[in-house]
Design an enzyme around this catalytic site. Structure first.
Site, PDB file in Angstrom:
ATOM      1  N   SER A   1      -6.486   3.193  -3.393  1.00  0.00           N
ATOM      2  CA  SER A   1      -7.540   3.847  -4.162  1.00  0.00           C
ATOM      3  C   SER A   1      -7.908   2.873  -5.156  1.00  0.00           C
ATOM      4  O   SER A   1      -7.961   3.302  -6.591  1.00  0.00           O
ATOM      5  CB  SER A   1      -6.844   5.249  -4.855  1.00  0.00           C
TER       6      SER A   1
ATOM      7  N   GLU B   1       0.777  -1.173   0.040  1.00  0.00           N
ATOM      8  CA  GLU B   1      -0.120   0.026   0.162  1.00  0.00           C
ATOM      9  C   GLU B   1       0.959   1.075   0.025  1.00  0.00           C
ATOM     10  O   GLU B   1       1.343   1.641   0.980  1.00  0.00           O
ATOM     11  CB  GLU B   1      -0.815  -0.017   1.326  1.00  0.00           C
TER      12      GLU B   1
HETATM   13  P1  PGA Z   1      -8.371   3.454  -0.196  1.00  0.00           P
HETATM   14  O1  PGA Z   1      -7.535   2.880   1.357  1.00  0.00           O
HETATM   15  O2  PGA Z   1      -8.784   2.349  -0.998  1.00  0.00           O
HETATM   16  O3  PGA Z   1      -9.264   4.322   0.273  1.00  0.00           O
HETATM   17  O4  PGA Z   1      -6.942   4.113  -0.890  1.00  0.00           O
HETATM   18  C1  PGA Z   1      -6.961   1.640   1.313  1.00  0.00           C
HETATM   19  C2  PGA Z   1      -6.561   1.232   2.651  1.00  0.00           C
HETATM   20  O5  PGA Z   1      -6.180   2.104   3.306  1.00  0.00           O
HETATM   21  O6  PGA Z   1      -6.321  -0.041   2.738  1.00  0.00           O
END
Ligand code: PGA
Length: 260
Positions: free
Chosen positions: A223, A176
């Site tokens: 995202s 991530e």
């Molecule tokens: P997001 O969050 O899909 O809103 O970017 C992902 C996460 O924090 O695991």
């Protein structure tokens, strides 16, 4: 470097789609969304729902005997004791959790969670039979400094070095990139693939290759939505996705699972 990636061993693994509801839904909203997902998601994919702690028991009831799995967003590194406010991994397992997200960047950033804490939590999760979903990823500054690979190697190594992963246990690493979380703009699939390659190589350096092939998965988070999900799940070295914002709307999350 040549790694044995999806072409050789990943096809047997189902895509993993994990919903991280963060601290965004109350109990009533969580129950409603869990019901909608239960009635809208079918098939063989490995779908994991991670509500906030306060909603876990209620959502567990809704998902009982269902193909959707339950996960928590954190756990403590001791199994029980005088640790006011903390949550035991064993108790999570007792209420039906099978997974636990560990080392999410929001915890590292806002709650001072260190690699050592993540490591202790990973050991604890494994010892009570939970599948850890270990989040690793670089900040924007680290990326600008060219330290991305170093951070991925460090976080992966420190979380797992010395941990005992048994034959029947699974470990999921979620790449991530911190700077795209919640931004609405994912990294390119090529960039995710490069990061996954670094993570796989780190795993092969520490664990027997058969164990890595059979018991570890690397997924992408940041995202992800119904439009871009297939670009990530279509990568040779990506077994699934971790979804934040887009997992809070039933229609969108059901679409993500379909398109994955
Ligand atoms: P997001 O969050 O899909 O809103 O970017 C992902 C996460 O924090 O695991």
């Amino acid at each position: 470097m040549d790694l044995p990636l999806k072409k050789t061993f990943m096809p047997e693994k189902k895509p993993i789609i994990i919903a991280n509801w963060k601290m965004k839904l109350g109990i009533g909203e969580s129950k409603k969304l869990a019901l909608e997902l239960k009635h809208g998601i079918f098939g063989k994919k490995e779908v994991v729902i991670c509500p906030a702690f306060v909603s876990l028991v209620e959502v567990a009831q809704i998902l009982k005997n269902n193909h959707l799995k339950l996960g928590a967003q954190d756990c403590f590194w001791e199994v029980e004791g005088a640790f006011t406010g903390e949550v035991s991994a064993r108790h999570l397992a007792e209420i039906g959790c099978q997974y636990v997200i560990l080392g999410h960047s929001e915890r590292r950033q806002h709650l001072g969670e260190t690699d050592e804490m993540v490591h202790q939590k990973v050991r604890m999760a494994l010892s009570v039979g939970l599948t850890p979903i270990i989040c690793v990823g670089e900040t924007f500054e680290q990326r600008q400094e060219g330290a991305k690979d170093y951070i991925l190697i460090q976080q992966t190594t420190k979380a797992l070095q010395g941990a005992v992963v048994k034959q029947n246990q699974k470990v999921i690493i979620a790449y991530e990139p911190v700077w795209v979380i919640g931004s609405g703009q994912a990294v390119s699939p090529a960039e995710a693939s490069g990061a996954h390659q670094v993570i796989w190589q780190t795993l092969f350096d520490f664990f027997p290759s058969e164990l890595v092939k059979n018991n570890f998965s690397v997924i992408y988070g940041g995202s992800v939505d119904s439009e871009n999900v297939s670009k990530f799940t279509g990568l040779d070295n990506c077994a699934g996705v971790l979804v934040g914002s887009a997992s809070l709307v039933a229609k969108e999350f059901i679409e993500i699972v379909k398109n994955s």
